[in-house]
Write an enzyme that holds these catalytic residues in place. Structure first.
Site, PDB file in Angstrom:
ATOM      1  N   HIS A  83      14.553 -11.743 -30.802  1.00  0.00           N
ATOM      2  CA  HIS A  83      15.060 -10.764 -31.767  1.00  0.00           C
ATOM      3  C   HIS A  83      16.377 -10.191 -31.258  1.00  0.00           C
ATOM      4  O   HIS A  83      16.425  -9.623 -30.175  1.00  0.00           O
ATOM      5  CB  HIS A  83      14.066  -9.609 -31.934  1.00  0.00           C
ATOM      6  CG  HIS A  83      12.840  -9.988 -32.702  1.00  0.00           C
ATOM      7  ND1 HIS A  83      12.167  -9.118 -33.508  1.00  0.00           N
ATOM      8  CD2 HIS A  83      12.169 -11.154 -32.786  1.00  0.00           C
ATOM      9  CE1 HIS A  83      11.136  -9.728 -34.070  1.00  0.00           C
ATOM     10  NE2 HIS A  83      11.109 -10.969 -33.633  1.00  0.00           N
ATOM     11  N   TYR A 127      10.958   0.628 -36.339  1.00  0.00           N
ATOM     12  CA  TYR A 127      10.410   1.879 -35.792  1.00  0.00           C
ATOM     13  C   TYR A 127      10.671   2.966 -36.829  1.00  0.00           C
ATOM     14  O   TYR A 127      11.828   3.210 -37.183  1.00  0.00           O
ATOM     15  CB  TYR A 127      11.102   2.254 -34.480  1.00  0.00           C
ATOM     16  CG  TYR A 127      10.701   1.384 -33.310  1.00  0.00           C
ATOM     17  CD1 TYR A 127      11.311   0.154 -33.085  1.00  0.00           C
ATOM     18  CD2 TYR A 127       9.715   1.801 -32.421  1.00  0.00           C
ATOM     19  CE1 TYR A 127      10.935  -0.637 -32.013  1.00  0.00           C
ATOM     20  CE2 TYR A 127       9.341   1.014 -31.342  1.00  0.00           C
ATOM     21  CZ  TYR A 127       9.950  -0.201 -31.139  1.00  0.00           C
ATOM     22  OH  TYR A 127       9.575  -0.982 -30.083  1.00  0.00           O
ATOM     23  N   PRO A 155       3.677   3.438 -25.452  1.00  0.00           N
ATOM     24  CA  PRO A 155       4.181   2.128 -25.896  1.00  0.00           C
ATOM     25  C   PRO A 155       5.440   2.173 -26.749  1.00  0.00           C
ATOM     26  O   PRO A 155       6.003   1.124 -27.074  1.00  0.00           O
ATOM     27  CB  PRO A 155       3.009   1.556 -26.700  1.00  0.00           C
ATOM     28  CG  PRO A 155       2.228   2.753 -27.132  1.00  0.00           C
ATOM     29  CD  PRO A 155       2.397   3.784 -26.074  1.00  0.00           C
ATOM     30  N   LYS A 202       7.797  -0.860 -22.873  1.00  0.00           N
ATOM     31  CA  LYS A 202       8.212  -1.088 -21.489  1.00  0.00           C
ATOM     32  C   LYS A 202       7.080  -1.488 -20.534  1.00  0.00           C
ATOM     33  O   LYS A 202       7.346  -1.935 -19.417  1.00  0.00           O
ATOM     34  CB  LYS A 202       8.868   0.190 -20.929  1.00  0.00           C
ATOM     35  CG  LYS A 202      10.189   0.527 -21.567  1.00  0.00           C
ATOM     36  CD  LYS A 202      11.291  -0.316 -20.971  1.00  0.00           C
ATOM     37  CE  LYS A 202      12.568  -0.273 -21.760  1.00  0.00           C
ATOM     38  NZ  LYS A 202      12.861  -1.462 -22.550  1.00  0.00           N
ATOM     39  N   TYR A 250      16.567  -0.380 -24.525  1.00  0.00           N
ATOM     40  CA  TYR A 250      15.512  -1.128 -25.205  1.00  0.00           C
ATOM     41  C   TYR A 250      15.462  -2.589 -24.730  1.00  0.00           C
ATOM     42  O   TYR A 250      14.373  -3.117 -24.479  1.00  0.00           O
ATOM     43  CB  TYR A 250      15.732  -1.052 -26.722  1.00  0.00           C
ATOM     44  CG  TYR A 250      14.562  -1.566 -27.515  1.00  0.00           C
ATOM     45  CD1 TYR A 250      13.366  -0.858 -27.557  1.00  0.00           C
ATOM     46  CD2 TYR A 250      14.642  -2.762 -28.211  1.00  0.00           C
ATOM     47  CE1 TYR A 250      12.271  -1.337 -28.263  1.00  0.00           C
ATOM     48  CE2 TYR A 250      13.562  -3.252 -28.933  1.00  0.00           C
ATOM     49  CZ  TYR A 250      12.387  -2.535 -28.953  1.00  0.00           C
ATOM     50  OH  TYR A 250      11.310  -3.010 -29.654  1.00  0.00           O
TER      51      TYR A 250
HETATM   52  C1  PHB Z   1       3.766  -4.746 -30.425  1.00  0.00           C
HETATM   53  O1  PHB Z   1       4.214  -5.706 -31.064  1.00  0.00           O
HETATM   54  O2  PHB Z   1       2.562  -4.695 -30.108  1.00  0.00           O
HETATM   55  C2  PHB Z   1       4.648  -3.630 -30.023  1.00  0.00           C
HETATM   56  C3  PHB Z   1       5.999  -3.712 -30.296  1.00  0.00           C
HETATM   57  C4  PHB Z   1       6.840  -2.665 -29.935  1.00  0.00           C
HETATM   58  C5  PHB Z   1       6.313  -1.567 -29.301  1.00  0.00           C
HETATM   59  C6  PHB Z   1       4.964  -1.483 -29.012  1.00  0.00           C
HETATM   60  C7  PHB Z   1       4.126  -2.526 -29.378  1.00  0.00           C
HETATM   61  O3  PHB Z   1       7.148  -0.538 -28.955  1.00  0.00           O
END
Ligand code: PHB
Ligand code: APR
Length: 393
Positions: free
Chosen positions: A72, A200, A292, A296, A384
């Site tokens: 990505h 997000y 999460p 990280k 990120y």
């Molecule tokens: C996930 O795909 O499980 C995932 C992706 C981004 C995050 C946390 C979990 O910040």
């Protein structure tokens, strides 16, 4: 029984360390409490930083990641119904993230370990560690109904947040802890991802996240109270809430499909300092936990074992302990920066039950600033995709 490095825990940290050490001709024994299927099937996060993907590629375990994982170059921040594009690769000189389930990483590392024929024991019990201040620490455990004692030059505590190694560090450690007044309800759904990039979302009703696992599987989360019982949420209620939070003004929304898995996870930030005592070295979740929101956790585990593997390899190459001595402070530099970023993402994107009107207005201004400023977006992107790290091994 003797080995150079006794590794406790066969999650990503333990298996990656075993893999790196093997590449340098260093022997290890990996001991895991759970059975193999349990470890593989555990649903966890799924974002690899650029360096984690690079490390897997360089050390010969990246083949399936490049075939099945999804690179990505972008993510979206969705605020007040509007999606803001964050061009990660463009803002970071070409770095990306890779969406590849943590259990796929574990499967690849497990297969690499099995291919070496070196010991990887599942379902060990009654494990205890001894003599970490001596030159020959040992691990006692039960396996296949027999009691064993394994002497080692070093012990790597890769046994996760609920393991036993952290408590063996003794009294001279300090722990830093923060819990959050919410958790994430997460689902895996049989539905094609409706966006190429993660989204997000800050919504008046609370945080939500759109992610994916494969071209057929969507991974979604939304913020709930930390003690929420998943039994309170029917599949219909989950989709209703998910769509309320994720649908944007331009009509974008996730595709809906059968829910394959659902659970609630609490969130916390946690750090142990130092991450080492005598000949016991902690790595990964055994030493620190991040919420999460910054994706990280797995990447910090990989950064720890890269440093630890390098330090152990230097010791066997020339007998010098300098890198072992500085392992904890070296690792903690990255850990604290990842803590800061994960805390910041969490604070910026969630609704807090105890927020007052000032907090709320400040948060909206923060989001307005980030989405409107190239400098702020660049800082977000740099963190990120992962701060720079030398992956040579
Ligand atoms: C996930 O795909 O499980 C995932 C992706 C981004 C995050 C946390 C979990 O910040
Ligand atoms: N003896 C042997 N093994 C143990 C013991 C014990 N006493 N206690 C725990 N373990 C095992 C667990 O069963 C688990 O498989 O240690 C392993 C630790 O693995 P993880 O919890 O996956 O931790 P780590 O390898 O540090 O990986 C960090 O995991 O929690 C996620 O988000 C986090 O992605 C990050 C990653």
């Amino acid at each position: 029984m003797h080995t150079q490095v006794g590794i406790i825990g066969a999650g990503p940290a333990g298996l990656l360390l075993a893999h790196l050490l093997h590449q340098k001709g260093i022997d290890s024994v990996v001991l895991e409490r759970r059975d193999q299927e349990y470890v593989i099937d555990r649903v966890r996060a799924g974002v690899l930083e650029q360096f984690t993907a690079d490390l897997m590629t360089q050390t010969g375990v990246g083949e399936r990641l490049h075939r099945e994982g999804m690179r990505h170059d972008d993510v979206y921040l969705s605020v007040g119904g509007k999606r803001h594009h964050v061009p990660l690769a463009e803002l970071t000189g070409g770095k990306s993230i890779y969406v590849y389930g943590q259990n796929e990483v574990v499967k690849d590392l497990m297969n690499a370990r099995i291919a070496t024929g070196r010991p990887l024991h599942y379902e060990v019990s009654d494990l205890s560690i001894h003599g970490i201040d001596s030159a020959k620490p040992s691990i006692r455990f039960q396996h296949n109904g027999q009691q064993h004692e394994l002497t080692c030059d070093f012990i790597a505590g890769c046994d996760g947040f609920h393991g036993i190694c952290r408590s063996a560090l003794g009294d001279h450690v300090t722990t830093y802890d923060r819990t959050y007044p919410f958790g994430w309800l997460g689902i895996l759904a049989e539905a094609a991802p409706s966006s190429d990039a993660l989204v997000y979302t800050y919504h008046q009703r609370g945080f939500a996240l759109f992610s994916m696992r494969s071209p057929k599987i969507t991974r979604l989360y939304f913020q709930v109270p930390p003690d929420e019982d998943i039994a309170n949420w029917s599949d219909e209620a989950i989709w209703e809430e998910m769509l309320k939070r994720l649908t944007t003004d331009d009509g974008w929304k996730p595709n809906v499909g059968p829910i394959l898995n659902k659970n609630v996870t609490a969130m916390r930030s946690f750090v142990t300092e130092p991450m080492q005592a005598g000949r016991l070295f902690l790595a990964g979740d055994a030493a620190h936990i991040v919420p999460p929101t910054g994706a990280k956790g797995l990447n910090l585990a990989a950064a720890d074992v890269l440093l630890l593997g390098r330090a152990i390899a230097a010791y066997y190459a020339d007998g010098k302990t300098a890198l072992l001595d500085s392992y904890s402070s070296d690792a903690l530099q990255r850990v604290w920066k990842a803590q800061r970023f994960s805390w910041w993402m969490t604070h910026t994107l969630h609704r807090f039950p105890d927020e007052n009107p000032f907090d709320h207005k400040r948060q909206l201004a923060d989001l307005d600033y980030i989405t409107g400023s190239k400098a702020a977006l660049t800082s977000l992107a740099e963190n990120y995709v992962g701060l720079p790290l030398d992956t040579s091994f």
